[in-house]
Design an enzyme around this catalytic site. Structure first.
Site, short mmCIF file in Angstrom:
data_model
loop_
_atom_site.label_atom_id
_atom_site.label_comp_id
_atom_site.label_asym_id
_atom_site.label_seq_id
_atom_site.Cartn_x
_atom_site.Cartn_y
_atom_site.Cartn_z
N GLY A 197 8.55 -3.98 2.96
CA GLY A 197 8.30 -4.71 1.73
C GLY A 197 7.28 -3.96 0.90
O GLY A 197 7.16 -2.74 1.00
N CYS A 198 6.52 -4.68 0.12
CA CYS A 198 5.51 -4.06 -0.74
C CYS A 198 4.56 -3.22 0.11
O CYS A 198 3.99 -3.71 1.09
CB CYS A 198 4.75 -5.12 -1.52
SG CYS A 198 3.41 -4.43 -2.51
N LEU A 199 4.38 -1.97 -0.29
CA LEU A 199 3.57 -1.05 0.51
C LEU A 199 2.09 -1.38 0.53
O LEU A 199 1.38 -0.95 1.43
CB LEU A 199 3.81 0.39 0.05
CG LEU A 199 3.65 0.72 -1.42
CD1 LEU A 199 2.23 0.83 -1.86
CD2 LEU A 199 4.41 1.99 -1.71
N ASP B 184 8.98 -10.32 -2.67
CA ASP B 184 9.45 -9.01 -3.12
C ASP B 184 10.92 -8.86 -2.77
O ASP B 184 11.29 -8.87 -1.59
CB ASP B 184 8.63 -7.89 -2.48
CG ASP B 184 7.16 -7.99 -2.83
OD1 ASP B 184 6.87 -8.21 -4.02
OD2 ASP B 184 6.32 -7.83 -1.93
#
Length: 160
Positions: free
Chosen positions: A9-11, A83
């Protein structure tokens, strides 16, 4: 030192969590397996990821997989938390085939293996993210993250 790449997902949150793990010596936010080497232009198929440099004498790929599975929904396709999109897929990437075999063995040993949608692939291309995305949640701790705060700091070393 060894290197492996985790997409979850979002880093921002993945990096904030992974850098607190035992045996992890460095992290870098980036993009895995896109078609190009540029941060500019249209989406090119990459997965947001975190490059993880770890000391194999202190942590194994299997152990890293266990930690990784604490912060992802392994059954979700192209989504983690709020996300949504292909760039938010989950994956494990490496240039070392032995890392991929170990990651696959971890998944295969799980009783829910048939439901898991985490891709395990050779790293074809890696592009570091812009500086604004490096250690983002350290700079902007109130920004959105799909990983609960208490989980992100679960393995943080306590200073006495």
């Amino acid at each position: 030192m060894q290197t492996i790449y985790f997409a979850g997902g979002c880093l921002w949150g993945v990096q904030a969590f992974v850098k607190t793990l035992p045996g992890v010596v460095a992290t870098e936010a980036g993009r895995a397996n896109g078609a190009g080497d540029s941060l500019e232009g249209p989406y090119d198929g990459y997965a947001e990821c975190v490059k993880v440099t770890f000391d194999e004498g202190h942590v194994t790929v299997t152990e890293l997989m266990g930690y990784f599975f604490e912060i992802i929904d392994p059954y979700s396709v192209n989504r983690q938390g709020a996300d949504v999109g292909e760039k938010y897929r989950t994956g494990v990437y490496s240039e070392d085939p032995s890392h991929l075999r170990e990651a696959e063995a971890y998944i295969w040993a799980r009783p829910d293996r048939d439901r898991i949608r985490v891709e395990v692939l050779l790293l074809a291309r890696y592009v570091p993210s812009a500086e604004e995305h490096q250690d983002h949640l350290d700079k902007f701790p109130n920004d959105y993250c799909h990983i609960p705060r208490e989980l992100m700091t679960k393995y943080l070393q306590k200073v006495e």
